[in-house]
Design a protein around this motif. Structure first.
Motif, PDB file in Angstrom:
ATOM      1  N   LYS A   1     -35.043 -28.618   1.043  1.00 45.93           N
ATOM      2  CA  LYS A   1     -35.040 -29.146   2.365  1.00 45.93           C
ATOM      3  C   LYS A   1     -33.504 -28.262   2.006  1.00 45.93           C
ATOM      4  CE  LYS A   1     -34.235 -33.217   5.254  1.00 45.93           C
ATOM      5  NZ  LYS A   1     -34.134 -34.365   5.656  1.00 45.93           N
ATOM      6  N   HIS A   2     -33.396 -27.400   3.450  1.00 41.62           N
ATOM      7  CA  HIS A   2     -32.263 -26.890   3.250  1.00 41.62           C
ATOM      8  C   HIS A   2     -31.292 -27.300   4.484  1.00 41.62           C
ATOM      9  CE1 HIS A   2     -34.805 -24.374   1.061  1.00 41.62           C
ATOM     10  NE2 HIS A   2     -33.821 -24.135   0.914  1.00 41.62           N
ATOM     11  N   TYR A   3     -30.302 -27.738   4.675  1.00 36.17           N
ATOM     12  CA  TYR A   3     -28.750 -27.807   5.835  1.00 36.17           C
ATOM     13  C   TYR A   3     -28.856 -26.091   6.219  1.00 36.17           C
ATOM     14  CZ  TYR A   3     -30.396 -32.860   4.671  1.00 36.17           C
ATOM     15  OH  TYR A   3     -30.893 -33.717   4.191  1.00 36.17           O
ATOM     16  N   GLN A   4     -27.913 -27.047   7.767  1.00 38.68           N
ATOM     17  CA  GLN A   4     -27.248 -25.670   8.369  1.00 38.68           C
ATOM     18  C   GLN A   4     -25.757 -25.753   7.830  1.00 38.68           C
ATOM     19  OE1 GLN A   4     -27.144 -26.410  12.668  1.00 38.68           O
ATOM     20  NE2 GLN A   4     -25.063 -25.710  12.633  1.00 38.68           N
ATOM     21  N   ILE A   5     -24.964 -24.691   7.232  1.00 45.90           N
ATOM     22  CA  ILE A   5     -23.192 -24.688   7.066  1.00 45.90           C
ATOM     23  C   ILE A   5     -22.647 -24.490   7.917  1.00 45.90           C
ATOM     24  CG2 ILE A   5     -23.533 -22.488   5.227  1.00 45.90           C
ATOM     25  CD1 ILE A   5     -21.947 -25.455   4.656  1.00 45.90           C
ATOM     26  N   ALA A   6     -23.100 -23.846   9.037  1.00 46.84           N
ATOM     27  CA  ALA A   6     -22.093 -23.459   9.680  1.00 46.84           C
ATOM     28  C   ALA A   6     -21.946 -24.435  10.358  1.00 46.84           C
ATOM     29  CB  ALA A   6     -22.607 -22.520  10.463  1.00 46.84           C
ATOM     30  N   PHE A   7     -20.784 -24.847  11.027  1.00 46.39           N
ATOM     31  CA  PHE A   7     -19.373 -25.831  11.742  1.00 46.39           C
ATOM     32  C   PHE A   7     -19.940 -27.357  11.129  1.00 46.39           C
ATOM     33  CE2 PHE A   7     -20.229 -22.806  14.712  1.00 46.39           C
ATOM     34  CZ  PHE A   7     -19.166 -22.173  14.981  1.00 46.39           C
ATOM     35  N   ASN A   8     -20.202 -26.912   9.555  1.00 42.12           N
ATOM     36  CA  ASN A   8     -21.090 -28.419   9.050  1.00 42.12           C
ATOM     37  C   ASN A   8     -20.379 -28.217   7.320  1.00 42.12           C
ATOM     38  OD1 ASN A   8     -21.782 -30.059   8.613  1.00 42.12           O
ATOM     39  ND2 ASN A   8     -23.781 -29.439   7.668  1.00 42.12           N
ATOM     40  N   VAL A   9     -20.393 -29.684   6.808  1.00 50.55           N
ATOM     41  CA  VAL A   9     -19.931 -29.797   5.572  1.00 50.55           C
ATOM     42  C   VAL A   9     -20.616 -30.471   5.085  1.00 50.55           C
ATOM     43  CG1 VAL A   9     -17.754 -29.270   5.816  1.00 50.55           C
ATOM     44  CG2 VAL A   9     -18.436 -32.057   5.787  1.00 50.55           C
ATOM     45  N   ILE A  10     -21.351 -30.100   3.377  1.00 49.00           N
ATOM     46  CA  ILE A  10     -22.891 -30.207   2.897  1.00 49.00           C
ATOM     47  C   ILE A  10     -21.910 -30.847   1.798  1.00 49.00           C
ATOM     48  CG2 ILE A  10     -24.686 -29.889   1.252  1.00 49.00           C
ATOM     49  CD1 ILE A  10     -24.614 -27.946   3.996  1.00 49.00           C
TER      50      ILE A  10
ATOM     51  N   THR B   1     -18.305 -33.351  -4.845  1.00 49.58           N
ATOM     52  CA  THR B   1     -17.837 -31.826  -4.843  1.00 49.58           C
ATOM     53  C   THR B   1     -18.919 -31.046  -3.261  1.00 49.58           C
ATOM     54  OG1 THR B   1     -20.071 -31.576  -6.461  1.00 49.58           O
ATOM     55  CG2 THR B   1     -17.709 -31.020  -7.640  1.00 49.58           C
ATOM     56  N   VAL B   2     -17.951 -30.498  -3.004  1.00 47.49           N
ATOM     57  CA  VAL B   2     -18.644 -30.446  -1.158  1.00 47.49           C
ATOM     58  C   VAL B   2     -18.813 -28.981  -0.463  1.00 47.49           C
ATOM     59  CG1 VAL B   2     -18.468 -30.504   1.073  1.00 47.49           C
ATOM     60  CG2 VAL B   2     -17.424 -32.299  -1.307  1.00 47.49           C
ATOM     61  N   ARG B   3     -19.896 -28.598  -0.267  1.00 41.74           N
ATOM     62  CA  ARG B   3     -19.497 -26.890   0.054  1.00 41.74           C
ATOM     63  C   ARG B   3     -19.545 -27.121   1.749  1.00 41.74           C
ATOM     64  NH1 ARG B   3     -20.630 -23.015  -3.114  1.00 41.74           N
ATOM     65  NH2 ARG B   3     -22.467 -23.512  -4.147  1.00 41.74           N
ATOM     66  N   VAL B   4     -18.538 -26.080   1.696  1.00 40.58           N
ATOM     67  CA  VAL B   4     -17.954 -25.984   3.194  1.00 40.58           C
ATOM     68  C   VAL B   4     -17.840 -24.612   3.509  1.00 40.58           C
ATOM     69  CG1 VAL B   4     -15.677 -27.906   2.978  1.00 40.58           C
ATOM     70  CG2 VAL B   4     -15.861 -24.926   2.443  1.00 40.58           C
ATOM     71  N   PRO B   5     -17.777 -23.933   5.016  1.00 40.32           N
ATOM     72  CA  PRO B   5     -18.441 -22.913   6.096  1.00 40.32           C
ATOM     73  C   PRO B   5     -17.182 -22.082   6.094  1.00 40.32           C
ATOM     74  CG  PRO B   5     -18.123 -24.522   7.575  1.00 40.32           C
ATOM     75  CD  PRO B   5     -18.094 -25.230   6.586  1.00 40.32           C
ATOM     76  N   ILE B   6     -17.343 -22.045   4.789  1.00 42.59           N
ATOM     77  CA  ILE B   6     -15.537 -20.423   4.056  1.00 42.59           C
ATOM     78  C   ILE B   6     -16.586 -19.258   3.563  1.00 42.59           C
ATOM     79  CG2 ILE B   6     -13.915 -21.781   5.581  1.00 42.59           C
ATOM     80  CD1 ILE B   6     -12.852 -21.876   2.329  1.00 42.59           C
ATOM     81  N   TYR B   7     -15.798 -18.354   3.646  1.00 42.77           N
ATOM     82  CA  TYR B   7     -16.709 -16.970   2.708  1.00 42.77           C
ATOM     83  C   TYR B   7     -16.223 -17.265   1.703  1.00 42.77           C
ATOM     84  CZ  TYR B   7     -17.727 -15.038   6.956  1.00 42.77           C
ATOM     85  OH  TYR B   7     -18.571 -14.686   8.725  1.00 42.77           O
ATOM     86  N   ARG B   8     -14.814 -17.652   1.215  1.00 40.00           N
ATOM     87  CA  ARG B   8     -14.061 -16.837  -0.192  1.00 40.00           C
ATOM     88  C   ARG B   8     -13.433 -17.741  -0.216  1.00 40.00           C
ATOM     89  NH1 ARG B   8     -14.476 -11.445  -2.894  1.00 40.00           N
ATOM     90  NH2 ARG B   8     -12.890 -12.023  -4.523  1.00 40.00           N
ATOM     91  N   SER B   9     -13.107 -18.841  -2.104  1.00 43.62           N
ATOM     92  CA  SER B   9     -12.308 -19.607  -1.906  1.00 43.62           C
ATOM     93  C   SER B   9     -12.477 -20.638  -1.774  1.00 43.62           C
ATOM     94  CB  SER B   9     -10.516 -18.993  -1.704  1.00 43.62           C
ATOM     95  OG  SER B   9     -10.210 -18.568  -2.491  1.00 43.62           O
ATOM     96  N   HIS B  10     -12.451 -21.361  -3.063  1.00 43.30           N
ATOM     97  CA  HIS B  10     -12.389 -23.083  -3.162  1.00 43.30           C
ATOM     98  C   HIS B  10     -11.030 -23.429  -3.526  1.00 43.30           C
ATOM     99  CE1 HIS B  10     -16.354 -21.907  -4.400  1.00 43.30           C
ATOM    100  NE2 HIS B  10     -16.610 -22.221  -5.948  1.00 43.30           N
ATOM    101  N   SER B  11     -11.143 -24.930  -2.663  1.00 43.33           N
ATOM    102  CA  SER B  11     -10.117 -25.510  -2.753  1.00 43.33           C
ATOM    103  C   SER B  11     -11.014 -27.115  -3.398  1.00 43.33           C
ATOM    104  CB  SER B  11      -9.619 -25.613  -0.990  1.00 43.33           C
ATOM    105  OG  SER B  11      -9.850 -24.584  -0.731  1.00 43.33           O
TER     106      SER B  11
ATOM    107  N   VAL C   1     -11.355 -35.619  -8.358  1.00 46.09           N
ATOM    108  CA  VAL C   1     -11.227 -34.532  -7.375  1.00 46.09           C
ATOM    109  C   VAL C   1     -12.390 -34.168  -6.965  1.00 46.09           C
ATOM    110  CG1 VAL C   1     -12.431 -33.495  -9.515  1.00 46.09           C
ATOM    111  CG2 VAL C   1     -11.184 -31.904  -8.092  1.00 46.09           C
ATOM    112  N   SER C   2     -11.997 -34.004  -5.807  1.00 39.71           N
ATOM    113  CA  SER C   2     -12.861 -33.748  -4.387  1.00 39.71           C
ATOM    114  C   SER C   2     -12.425 -32.138  -4.243  1.00 39.71           C
ATOM    115  CB  SER C   2     -12.635 -34.660  -3.247  1.00 39.71           C
ATOM    116  OG  SER C   2     -12.988 -35.263  -3.507  1.00 39.71           O
ATOM    117  N   THR C   3     -13.689 -31.810  -4.091  1.00 36.51           N
ATOM    118  CA  THR C   3     -13.612 -30.405  -3.893  1.00 36.51           C
ATOM    119  C   THR C   3     -14.200 -29.497  -2.254  1.00 36.51           C
ATOM    120  OG1 THR C   3     -15.818 -29.567  -4.543  1.00 36.51           O
ATOM    121  CG2 THR C   3     -14.045 -28.836  -5.851  1.00 36.51           C
ATOM    122  N   TYR C   4     -13.756 -28.182  -1.948  1.00 34.54           N
ATOM    123  CA  TYR C   4     -14.133 -28.042  -0.627  1.00 34.54           C
ATOM    124  C   TYR C   4     -14.082 -26.600  -1.062  1.00 34.54           C
ATOM    125  CZ  TYR C   4     -11.466 -31.793   1.021  1.00 34.54           C
ATOM    126  OH  TYR C   4     -10.649 -32.952   0.847  1.00 34.54           O
TER     127      TYR C   4
END
Length: 343
Positions: A193-202, A239-249, A151-154
């Protein structure tokens, strides 16, 4: 119908607010309602169903005469759960504090409702990503034994709290206005350390643990084993953080011991409570976070055979992690207890 005294711990946060929305929407049978939070949030006024409630600072004594305590999550769970149980409340907890405690049931009501009866005062809500995956797995698991899951999450930024939502907003605005971008929250405010999330995935949620997996990834492994009471399933997660507000994929690859056809999988998923099948490639119909946010169901689509291995399917699964992934799942546990006279 009997009505119940309810306490919500963490009432001012996203999950706490969702508890209130759902109590109203589902006509939950409450009598008295107590809203609790930290000292910082105490005194706030929350309007609910035509009445103003004052948020109280949580103390051990807050749980006197409470039947059901809905804990929104965080470190307060460890601090106050024993007191709530001592006063006779059933705690339904959304934190990770008790999930892997052998004496605490870890429950998704559509998947393992029988575990609720084993509680000793505390019932744990699984991790949001685990709940969403478990909903898609259960009808297939009932059909054929699962050998392995990849499984890979977004995951939406709201999973990291309101501060992460605000930071995504501010970063997008800064980029639009050609200003410097500030990053102070993700992957976690507690990290150095912190990263930009806008237009990025972490590709980093929670802290790194053994073998360079993150804690979030291992939650999906251990919690799925416990929920299904099946420790033979091989599970690996990214598991990956993506630049959307709500709902995990989630992209889920499932290898079965015996074949489950695509048509059979669709039939099973379409019939399963709490799942909506949304799978029509010819019409470009598939689940997307934009349309699953603020929905109670878990949506499944892009179901197709994995031609690289025997007896395997690929699924695309999307669900609102604040609703089914948190508040709704907890409230459904309470509803099950009421329906079956377990409280």
């Amino acid at each position: 119908m009997r009505k119940y005294n309810i306490a919500i711990l963490g009432a001012t946060g996203a999950v706490g607010q969702e508890f209130l929305n759902l109590i109203e929407e589902r006509n939950f049978p409450y009598d008295n309602l107590k809203l609790l939070a930290s000292k910082r949030s105490a005194g706030k006024i929350i309007s609910f169903m035509g009445k103003d409630f004052t948020v109280e600072e949580a103390t051990d004594d807050s749980f006197k005469n409470i039947d059901i305590a809905l804990f929104a999550g965080g470190s307060a769970s460890t601090k106050f759960a024993p007191a709530a149980v001592k006063y006779g409340a059933v705690v339904i907890d959304n934190s990770s504090a008790f999930r892997m405690d052998p004496s605490v049931p870890l429950v998704v009501p559509e998947v393992n409702p029988e575990a609720i009866q084993q509680h000793k005062g505390i019932i744990a809500n699984p991790n949001c990503s685990t709940i969403i995956m478990a909903m898609a797995l259960k009808p297939l698991y009932n059909q054929a034994k699962i050998k392995r899951i990849v499984v890979s999450t977004y995951q939406a930024v709201s999973g990291a709290g309101k501060e992460a939502i605000d930071e995504l907003d501010s970063q997008v605005q800064a980029i639009v206005e050609n200003r410097p971008v500030e990053a102070n929250i993700l992957p976690s405010a507690s990290l150095p350390k912190h990263y930009q999330i806008a237009f990025n995935v972490i590709p980093h949620i929670d802290v790194f643990v053994e073998d360079n997996y993150t804690k979030e990834e291992m939650k999906m492994v251990h919690e799925t084993h416990k929920i299904f009471n099946d420790y033979t399933i091989g599970i690996t997660a990214t598991t990956v953080r993506v630049p959307i507000y709500r709902s995990h994929s989630e992209s889920i690859n499932i290898e079965f011991v015996e074949e489950v056809s695509v048509d059979k999988a669709k039939e099973l998923l379409a019939a399963f409570p709490g799942v909506i099948l949304q799978d029509n490639p010819a019409e470009m119909l598939y689940p997307m976070p934009l349309f699953t946010s603020n929905q109670n169901e878990v949506f499944v689509g892009r179901i197709r055979k994995d031609n690289s291995v025997q007896n395997a399917l690929n699924l695309w699964v999307v669900g609102d992690q604040i609703r089914k992934g948190a508040a709704l799942n907890a409230l459904q546990i309470a509803e099950h207890m009421i329906e079956h006279n377990l409280i």
